[in-house]
Design a protein around this motif. Structure first.
Motif, mmCIF file in Angstrom:
data_model
loop_
_atom_site.group_PDB
_atom_site.id
_atom_site.type_symbol
_atom_site.label_atom_id
_atom_site.label_comp_id
_atom_site.label_asym_id
_atom_site.label_seq_id
_atom_site.Cartn_x
_atom_site.Cartn_y
_atom_site.Cartn_z
ATOM 1 N N GLU A 80 0.826 -1.205 0.000
ATOM 2 C CA GLU A 80 0.000 0.000 0.000
ATOM 3 C C GLU A 80 0.861 1.258 0.000
ATOM 4 O O GLU A 80 0.525 2.244 -0.626
ATOM 5 C CB GLU A 80 -0.952 -0.001 1.198
ATOM 6 N N ASP A 137 -4.954 12.070 -0.837
ATOM 7 C CA ASP A 137 -6.068 11.411 -0.153
ATOM 8 C C ASP A 137 -6.743 10.379 -1.060
ATOM 9 O O ASP A 137 -7.191 9.336 -0.595
ATOM 10 C CB ASP A 137 -7.083 12.415 0.400
ATOM 11 N N THR A 138 -6.775 10.648 -2.351
ATOM 12 C CA THR A 138 -7.316 9.674 -3.302
ATOM 13 C C THR A 138 -6.406 8.454 -3.377
ATOM 14 O O THR A 138 -6.871 7.315 -3.395
ATOM 15 C CB THR A 138 -7.482 10.304 -4.699
ATOM 16 N N THR A 173 -6.954 6.369 -0.372
ATOM 17 C CA THR A 173 -8.216 5.637 -0.489
ATOM 18 C C THR A 173 -8.052 4.410 -1.374
ATOM 19 O O THR A 173 -8.508 3.316 -1.028
ATOM 20 C CB THR A 173 -9.323 6.549 -1.055
ATOM 21 N N ILE A 174 -7.386 4.569 -2.501
ATOM 22 C CA ILE A 174 -7.154 3.443 -3.416
ATOM 23 C C ILE A 174 -6.328 2.368 -2.715
ATOM 24 O O ILE A 174 -6.632 1.175 -2.799
ATOM 25 C CB ILE A 174 -6.472 3.917 -4.713
ATOM 26 N N GLY A 207 -6.132 1.827 0.482
ATOM 27 C CA GLY A 207 -6.991 1.220 1.504
ATOM 28 C C GLY A 207 -7.927 0.188 0.919
ATOM 29 O O GLY A 207 -8.125 -0.886 1.494
ATOM 30 N N ILE A 208 -8.508 0.506 -0.227
ATOM 31 C CA ILE A 208 -9.387 -0.448 -0.920
ATOM 32 C C ILE A 208 -8.583 -1.684 -1.309
ATOM 33 O O ILE A 208 -9.060 -2.820 -1.188
ATOM 34 C CB ILE A 208 -10.054 0.208 -2.137
#
Length: 88
Positions: free
Chosen positions: A35, A49-50, A53-54, A56-57
């Motif tokens: 990650e 932040d995007t 998020t990616i 994290g997914i």
């Protein structure tokens, strides 16, 4: 073309993160390494932040697949053991 270069970048980024992640199997930070690489690589093209998020997914996806494999493994061991015991 630009689109081809973007696809190659993303494929290379994911390949690099998986390869380095596999270099540290059995290490608790193995997924964190993947990650982290994704966040660093994606942060050049999308807001941080995007990218987080990616990543994290991606971590949730890995955990979900591993959880399903754990359940399948348990079922195979449990039912396989019961079948062997009933045959004896």
């Amino acid at each position: 073309s630009v689109m081809t270069n973007e696809w190659l970048y993303v494929i290379g980024l994911y390949s690099l993160s998986y390869f380095i992640g596999f270099m540290v199997p059995f290490a608790p930070a193995g997924l964190g390494v993947r990650e982290g690489i994704l966040v660093l690589g994606l942060s050049h093209s999308v807001p941080q932040d995007t990218a987080i998020t990616i990543a994290g997914i991606n971590r949730i996806m890995y955990f979900s697949v591993e959880a399903v494999l754990a359940v399948i493994s348990y079922c195979m061991i449990h039912y396989g053991k019961n079948r062997v015991e009933s045959e004896n």
